[in-house]
Design a protein around this motif. Structure first.
Motif, mmCIF file in Angstrom:
data_model
loop_
_atom_site.group_PDB
_atom_site.id
_atom_site.type_symbol
_atom_site.label_atom_id
_atom_site.label_comp_id
_atom_site.label_asym_id
_atom_site.label_seq_id
_atom_site.Cartn_x
_atom_site.Cartn_y
_atom_site.Cartn_z
ATOM 1 N N LYS A 187 0.837 -1.195 0.000
ATOM 2 C CA LYS A 187 0.000 0.000 0.000
ATOM 3 C C LYS A 187 0.868 1.240 0.000
ATOM 4 N N HIS A 228 -2.716 4.284 1.334
ATOM 5 C CA HIS A 228 -3.988 3.551 1.260
ATOM 6 C C HIS A 228 -4.248 2.908 -0.102
ATOM 7 N N ASN A 276 -3.778 0.219 -2.853
ATOM 8 C CA ASN A 276 -3.222 -1.120 -3.012
ATOM 9 C C ASN A 276 -2.520 -1.238 -4.356
#
Length: 278
Positions: A178, A181, A183
């Motif tokens: 990550k 935040h 991915n």
């Protein structure tokens, strides 16, 4: 620090046409901005930028879009619509890592990995995937470690190496990580490839302040190189655009927009104060 990271796709032309196709394939998708040069769109809530930049750079498979699907039917449908006018890089089939998986390059040059997800819930359907090839082969883990120290809210979620005793032992077979935040996926790509990272796909980092711009610019150019208009290349060859979050608003101003563009065309690293004063 508040920022948003998203891919920028460099097209010779046809960014709007590509965005229309992609948005038609996913729920919660839309075109959010449309200019002759830049088309901004969302796919399943994930932001993308399409740039009509001309023939200087071409997208290649070193950075692809990885899609996790809920059913084999969904993988088949996406595959059929995206491969129209494109070509298969890895034919869609059953593999050790997925019951249904394929890798293709669409008619606009963008590469997609379409994979049936396992039983775990899908937290982020669409992800960017980096493939470290050629003289960058074996650098995936170092890159992940580097990037996750630069961005807040970052972590390595999964890191799988090639097994001991194999030709590529210790290299990254597959990883998930990550960045603020978001991915993402990274892999080392063994074998002979005629491509590596370039400006065809870059990552845009939207910054709320000059302090953020200065931070990302300083860290990401370590061992890399500066370019123009907020562009840089990091030490692994990946291209980034470090831009003010307010840039779209400034450029869309009928009176100030042209002056803002002329101002930042002279810049390497963006200077927010200068842009606000024009």
């Amino acid at each position: 620090m508040v920022n948003q990271i998203h891919p920028c796709l460099w097209f010779n032309e046809g960014a709007k046409e590509a965005a229309n196709l992609y948005c038609s394939l996913f729920k919660n998708s839309r075109i959010s901005a449309d200019t002759p040069i830049v088309v901004t769109f969302e796919l399943d809530g994930n932001k993308f930028m399409g740039l009509n930049g001309g023939p200087q750079f071409k997208i290649n498979p070193s950075i692809s879009v990885f899609v996790l699907c809920e059913s084999a039917e969904e993988t088949n449908t996406l595959w059929e619509k995206l491969i129209e006018g494109g070509k298969a890089l890895i034919p869609i089939d059953k593999y050790d890592w997925s019951e249904r998986y394929g890798w293709l390059q669409d008619r606009f040059g963008l590469s997609w990995q379409i994979s049936l997800a396992g039983e775990a819930p899908i937290k982020q359907k669409i992800r960017s995937c980096m493939l470290f090839t050629g003289n960058k082969f074996g650098m995936a883990e170092a890159a992940i470690n580097f990037y996750t120290t630069i961005f807040d809210h970052s972590s390595t979620e999964l890191l799988m190496h090639y097994p001991e005793g194999s030709e590529n032992a210790g290299k990254v077979l597959y990883s998930e990580f990550k960045l603020h935040h978001q991915n993402m996926i990274a892999m080392d790509g063994p074998g002979v490839h005629d491509y590596t990272f370039n400006e065809g796909v870059s990552f845009v980092v939207e910054c709320e302040s000059q302090k953020e711009i200065d931070h990302y610019w300083k860290r990401l150019t370590e061992g890399g190189r500066e370019s123009m208009c907020g562009w840089l290349e990091d030490k692994f060859g990946v291209s980034w655009q470090i831009v003010p979050a307010i840039l779209d608003k400034l450029m869309s101003d009928p009176e100030k927009g042209p002056k803002v563009i002329q101002a930042f065309l002279k810049m390497k690293k963006f200077d927010i104060e200068t842009l606000l004063k024009v």
